[in-house]
Design a protein around this motif. Structure first.
Motif, mmCIF file in Angstrom:
data_model
loop_
_atom_site.group_PDB
_atom_site.id
_atom_site.type_symbol
_atom_site.label_atom_id
_atom_site.label_comp_id
_atom_site.label_asym_id
_atom_site.label_seq_id
_atom_site.Cartn_x
_atom_site.Cartn_y
_atom_site.Cartn_z
ATOM 1 N N SER A 438 0.838 -1.192 0.000
ATOM 2 C CA SER A 438 0.000 0.000 0.000
ATOM 3 C C SER A 438 0.877 1.247 0.000
ATOM 4 C CB SER A 438 -0.945 0.001 1.207
ATOM 5 O OG SER A 438 -1.926 1.015 1.078
ATOM 6 N N VAL A 439 0.241 2.402 -0.062
ATOM 7 C CA VAL A 439 0.950 3.685 -0.114
ATOM 8 C C VAL A 439 0.215 4.718 0.729
ATOM 9 C CG1 VAL A 439 1.899 3.284 -2.429
ATOM 10 C CG2 VAL A 439 -0.328 4.403 -2.181
ATOM 11 N N SER A 440 0.912 5.805 1.026
ATOM 12 C CA SER A 440 0.325 7.007 1.617
ATOM 13 C C SER A 440 -0.559 6.712 2.830
ATOM 14 C CB SER A 440 -0.449 7.777 0.541
ATOM 15 O OG SER A 440 -0.936 9.009 1.012
ATOM 16 N N ALA A 441 -1.818 7.149 2.777
ATOM 17 C CA ALA A 441 -2.719 6.965 3.918
ATOM 18 C C ALA A 441 -3.052 5.496 4.150
ATOM 19 C CB ALA A 441 -3.999 7.773 3.698
ATOM 20 N N GLY A 442 -3.045 4.675 3.091
ATOM 21 C CA GLY A 442 -3.285 3.239 3.273
ATOM 22 C C GLY A 442 -2.177 2.600 4.071
ATOM 23 N N LEU A 443 -0.937 2.932 3.741
ATOM 24 C CA LEU A 443 0.210 2.463 4.527
ATOM 25 C C LEU A 443 0.109 2.985 5.948
ATOM 26 C CD1 LEU A 443 3.053 1.338 5.037
ATOM 27 C CD2 LEU A 443 3.964 3.328 3.810
ATOM 28 N N GLY A 444 -0.249 4.244 6.093
ATOM 29 C CA GLY A 444 -0.388 4.828 7.427
ATOM 30 C C GLY A 444 -1.393 4.092 8.283
ATOM 31 N N GLN A 445 -2.527 3.689 7.698
ATOM 32 C CA GLN A 445 -3.551 2.956 8.446
ATOM 33 C C GLN A 445 -3.013 1.611 8.940
ATOM 34 O OE1 GLN A 445 -6.964 3.784 9.142
ATOM 35 N NE2 GLN A 445 -7.940 4.329 7.193
ATOM 36 N N LEU A 446 -2.261 0.903 8.094
ATOM 37 C CA LEU A 446 -1.717 -0.400 8.496
ATOM 38 C C LEU A 446 -0.698 -0.249 9.619
ATOM 39 C CD1 LEU A 446 -1.248 -2.087 5.015
ATOM 40 C CD2 LEU A 446 -2.906 -2.694 6.777
ATOM 41 N N VAL A 447 0.144 0.754 9.510
ATOM 42 C CA VAL A 447 1.148 0.993 10.548
ATOM 43 C C VAL A 447 0.466 1.324 11.870
ATOM 44 C CG1 VAL A 447 3.029 2.509 11.270
ATOM 45 C CG2 VAL A 447 2.911 1.704 8.897
ATOM 46 N N MET A 448 -0.563 2.150 11.821
ATOM 47 C CA MET A 448 -1.283 2.494 13.050
ATOM 48 C C MET A 448 -1.951 1.277 13.671
ATOM 49 S SD MET A 448 -2.912 6.293 12.417
ATOM 50 C CE MET A 448 -3.523 5.968 10.771
ATOM 51 N N ALA A 449 -2.520 0.414 12.844
ATOM 52 C CA ALA A 449 -3.162 -0.794 13.374
ATOM 53 C C ALA A 449 -2.146 -1.659 14.107
ATOM 54 C CB ALA A 449 -3.812 -1.578 12.235
ATOM 55 N N ALA A 450 -0.952 -1.804 13.523
ATOM 56 C CA ALA A 450 0.093 -2.593 14.176
ATOM 57 C C ALA A 450 0.552 -1.937 15.467
ATOM 58 C CB ALA A 450 1.278 -2.769 13.221
ATOM 59 N N ALA A 451 0.713 -0.610 15.448
ATOM 60 C CA ALA A 451 1.187 0.111 16.636
ATOM 61 C C ALA A 451 0.161 0.044 17.764
ATOM 62 C CB ALA A 451 1.500 1.559 16.276
ATOM 63 N N GLU A 452 -1.107 0.093 17.425
ATOM 64 C CA GLU A 452 -2.151 -0.014 18.455
ATOM 65 C C GLU A 452 -2.086 -1.377 19.143
ATOM 66 O OE1 GLU A 452 -5.347 2.957 16.216
ATOM 67 O OE2 GLU A 452 -5.392 0.787 15.892
ATOM 68 N N LYS A 453 -1.915 -2.426 18.353
ATOM 69 C CA LYS A 453 -1.835 -3.771 18.932
ATOM 70 C C LYS A 453 -0.577 -3.908 19.784
ATOM 71 C CE LYS A 453 -3.722 -7.861 19.291
ATOM 72 N NZ LYS A 453 -5.077 -8.020 19.867
ATOM 73 N N ALA A 454 0.536 -3.362 19.297
ATOM 74 C CA ALA A 454 1.775 -3.417 20.080
ATOM 75 C C ALA A 454 1.619 -2.652 21.387
ATOM 76 C CB ALA A 454 2.932 -2.833 19.265
ATOM 77 N N GLY A 455 0.854 -1.561 21.357
ATOM 78 C CA GLY A 455 0.621 -0.773 22.568
ATOM 79 C C GLY A 455 -0.158 -1.518 23.622
ATOM 80 N N GLU A 456 -0.844 -2.576 23.234
ATOM 81 C CA GLU A 456 -1.574 -3.401 24.199
ATOM 82 C C GLU A 456 -0.669 -4.418 24.885
ATOM 83 O OE1 GLU A 456 -4.661 -5.234 21.958
ATOM 84 O OE2 GLU A 456 -5.646 -3.340 21.415
ATOM 85 N N GLY A 457 0.609 -4.437 24.469
ATOM 86 C CA GLY A 457 1.544 -5.397 25.051
ATOM 87 C C GLY A 457 1.599 -6.716 24.311
ATOM 88 N N ALA A 458 1.025 -6.773 23.107
ATOM 89 C CA ALA A 458 1.012 -8.010 22.330
ATOM 90 C C ALA A 458 2.410 -8.376 21.862
ATOM 91 C CB ALA A 458 0.077 -7.857 21.131
ATOM 92 N N ASP A 459 2.637 -9.667 21.625
ATOM 93 C CA ASP A 459 3.932 -10.096 21.101
ATOM 94 C C ASP A 459 3.933 -9.971 19.576
ATOM 95 O OD1 ASP A 459 2.463 -12.261 20.147
ATOM 96 O OD2 ASP A 459 3.306 -13.702 21.574
ATOM 97 N N ALA A 460 5.084 -10.283 18.964
ATOM 98 C CA ALA A 460 5.244 -10.067 17.527
ATOM 99 C C ALA A 460 4.223 -10.868 16.715
ATOM 100 C CB ALA A 460 6.661 -10.428 17.106
ATOM 101 N N ARG A 461 3.987 -12.102 17.105
ATOM 102 C CA ARG A 461 3.057 -12.929 16.342
ATOM 103 C C ARG A 461 1.662 -12.327 16.339
ATOM 104 N NH1 ARG A 461 1.762 -19.397 17.360
ATOM 105 N NH2 ARG A 461 0.145 -19.592 15.758
ATOM 106 N N ALA A 462 1.209 -11.868 17.501
ATOM 107 C CA ALA A 462 -0.135 -11.291 17.591
ATOM 108 C C ALA A 462 -0.223 -9.991 16.799
ATOM 109 C CB ALA A 462 -0.492 -11.051 19.054
ATOM 110 N N VAL A 463 0.837 -9.183 16.844
ATOM 111 C CA VAL A 463 0.837 -7.917 16.096
ATOM 112 C C VAL A 463 0.802 -8.200 14.598
ATOM 113 C CG1 VAL A 463 2.146 -5.828 15.557
ATOM 114 C CG2 VAL A 463 2.003 -6.631 17.918
ATOM 115 N N LEU A 464 1.596 -9.154 14.147
ATOM 116 C CA LEU A 464 1.619 -9.491 12.723
ATOM 117 C C LEU A 464 0.271 -10.020 12.250
ATOM 118 C CD1 LEU A 464 5.154 -11.133 12.483
ATOM 119 C CD2 LEU A 464 4.424 -9.047 11.304
ATOM 120 N N GLU A 465 -0.346 -10.869 13.044
ATOM 121 C CA GLU A 465 -1.656 -11.403 12.671
ATOM 122 C C GLU A 465 -2.697 -10.284 12.597
ATOM 123 O OE1 GLU A 465 -2.438 -14.366 15.590
ATOM 124 O OE2 GLU A 465 -1.214 -15.921 14.607
#
Length: 610
Positions: A438-465
């Protein structure tokens, strides 16, 4: 320790082998040095910066082995200026510059020659700082130089004896650093940069004493060595200035003192290293662009870097997150959310003619579009080099269990491959490099989704899924106002532009599921773009589904806000994020006036974005 025959001199070959073992010794303590880093800023990267600096120096010798000691040191010093990272790295580079200048004429270094060179190195290092402080690397360099001088004065000293004594005196000086700097004493640690030099010296001494390039076990990049870990937790206030800014300036007969004077009021921790034809600048500042512009008044600026020390300090104090999230500046994300979600952004490079900039650091989006309008040179964008990824990965591996690096579609950029190349070199770190497709805002949305999950204390596997699930539910479109910019950049053929203009169409680009960015439709007419584009996007939102919306604009904030407001009204179940400016990665080809919209279908139980 077994002793070999006395070593009366160092030539370039022996110097290279000793330096190689010294660098590996420092690498074995990289994690520890990151953990005890509290001065000048507790940003947890001194071990990484010193390792990268010394690797660059060693590379200067490996590329072309040199038997002449003076010429070998000249290569080390020159490579060090190019590769120096951080405050300690810049000081170390200047120390080697002093060694090089004083030893230039000598094919073989005697203890006397080495003593003169060590004194010059310590002096150069001290003179490079606008505000030298005791209790730092400077104090240990001075103790080292004095110990070498005293040993050489005894006339019967060889290099093994000389370095034995110099190491002892350097260790004593290192142990005193907490007495000289209150911040070290409070944290209960010694100065990280100074200890790094002692480790380098220890490795060099061991090589000369044992007569072979004995390499200690490689450092475990991803794990913690436990010693002194988190010693400075809560002790340091936020750094006064946000960005650790660096560049190399090339010119003729430049005056380091005048450059220092010009930069003094721009921040703190100023180091000017090098010689009159090449200077390395290190500065902590809130305005990297101003620092780079000032430096450009003295010569050609290369190797721009600006690390976010506030983010690095948050990494050092991290206790809840297991995963660090990295992306590149092609991801268009509201600045406030980058900070709140702890996202690490590596800047894309932007070039207008011969002038090079760092996206959103040395060139703001406003400056980019102004330059796009005025400069006859069409801008070129390029991915960050593998070394830039490697540096951030090494630093983050000291503070997180895993790293997930999510980048602009590999179908349109080499950024993903550059990140993969860096990750492969760090075998002990748990790094996952993801093609967002993806690009631009689409890439931004995916990055934010991953960062939100990581902020919950999830491990790498859960964040990737979590991120993978959202990748298939994230769409992005861009309504292009003027195809001429795509033509100038070579992304669009002139024939297509003629057809679009003749039929009065507004093309809509999209990132497809395979990552290819191409036509996703058209708007009939080249007026009322906001109204037409609103309908285009709204028709692609399925009824009864909950979406998150991110709208971006290419220097068209008023139209972007109108699009955002209209989509809020047209899509019943939508959480809208703040309007975001679109950077050069897309803007260079889409041109001013382009509007971008990304919809991400959310889970029913996802927390809604306020």
């Amino acid at each position: 320790m077994s002793r070999h025959p006395a070593i009366a001199y160092l030539d370039g070959h022996r110097l290279r082998l000793a330096l190689q073992v010294g660098v590996h010794q420092l690498l074995s303590r990289q994690q520890h040095l990151n953990k005890i880093n509290v001065f000048p800023v507790a940003d947890g990267d001194t071990g990484t910066n010193l390792s990268l600096t010394l690797h660059a120096m060693l590379g200067g010798l490996r590329a072309r082995p040199e038997r002449h000691a003076g010429r070998a040191l000249a290569r080390v010093a020159d490579a060090g200026l190019d590769g120096a990272r951080g405050n300690s790295g810049a000081i170390m580079a200047q120390f080697f510059q002093g060694l090089s200048d004083a030893a230039a004429a000598h094919a073989r270094l005697s203890p006397d020659h080495f003593a003169v060179a060590a004194h010059a190195g310590a002096s150069y290092a001290r003179e490079a700082l606008s505000e030298p402080r005791e209790g730092t690397l400077l104090s240990v360099l001075s103790a080292f130089a004095e110990a070498v001088r005293q040993q050489a004065a005894r006339r019967r000293a060889d290099f093994i004896t000389l370095l034995d004594d110099a190491l002892q005196q350097s260790e004593i000086a290192l142990a005193r650093t907490p007495d000289q700097l209150a911040v070290l004493r409070k944290a209960g640690v010694v100065d990280a940069g100074a200890e790094g030099f002692v480790e380098l010296l220890r490795g060099m001494r061991d090589f000369l004493s044992e007569g072979e390039a004995r390499r200690p076990p490689a450092a475990t990049i991803a794990g913690l060595d436990g010693e002194a870990a988190h010693a400075h937790e809560g002790d340091e206030a936020q750094a006064t200035h946000r960005y650790c800014t660096e560049c190399v300036v090339l010119g003729e007969d430049m005056d380091p003192r005048k450059l220092r004077e010009a930069l003094t009021d721009e921040g703190d921790s100023l180091v000017i290293a090098g010689a009159r034809h090449k200077l390395k600048v290190h500065l902590h500042t809130n305005q990297p662009d101003r620092a780079f512009n000032i430096a450009a008044g003295f010569g050609e600026v290369h190797g721009q870097k600006a690390d976010d020390m506030w983010q690095q300090q948050r990494d050092v104090s991290n206790r809840s997150r297991k995963v660090a999230i990295v992306t590149d500046s092609a991801a268009d994300i509201p600045d406030k959310l980058i900070d709140e979600l702890g996202i690490h952004v590596i800047p894309v490079h932007v070039r207008f003619g011969e002038a090079s900039y760092l996206d959103k650091l040395s060139m703001s989006w406003e400056d980019f579009y102004r330059r796009l309008d005025e400069d006859p040179n069409h801008p070129a964008t390029s991915q960050p080099a593998p070394g830039e990824f490697r540096r951030i990965y090494q630093m983050l591996a000291s503070h997180y269990d895993s790293i997930i690096s999510i980048h602009v579609t590999a179908a349109a950029s080499g950024t993903w491959q550059s990140a993969v190349s860096a990750a492969r070199r760090l075998e002990d770190a748990d790094i996952h490099v993801v093609d967002s497709r993806s690009v631009s805002a689409g890439l931004g949305q995916l990055v934010m989704a991953a960062a939100e999950k990581a902020g919950e204390g999830a491990d790498a596997r859960a964040v990737l899924e979590h991120m993978e699930a959202h990748r298939d539910r994230t769409r992005v479109w861009g309504a292009v106002a003027d195809l001429s910019f795509g033509v100038r950049g070579g992304r669009v053929s002139p024939a297509k532009q003629k057809i679009v203009d003749a039929l009065h169409l507004t093309p809509v680009l999209t990132a497809r599921r395979n990552g290819k960015v191409d036509a996703g439709g058209v708007l009939f007419g080249q007026s009322r773009t906001v109204e037409r584009f609103t309908g285009f996007v709204a028709r692609r939102a399925r009824k009864g589904r909950h979406y998150r919306l991110l709208v971006g604009h290419c220097n068209a904030a008023e139209e972007g806000q109108a699009l955002l407001d209209a989509l809020r009204q047209r899509i019943p179940e939508v959480d809208a994020l703040p309007l975001v400016p679109v950077g050069p990665a897309l803007g260079a080809h889409a041109g001013p006036g382009t509007l971008v919209a990304s919809l991400q279908e959310r889970d029913v139980d996802d927390p809604r974005t306020p």
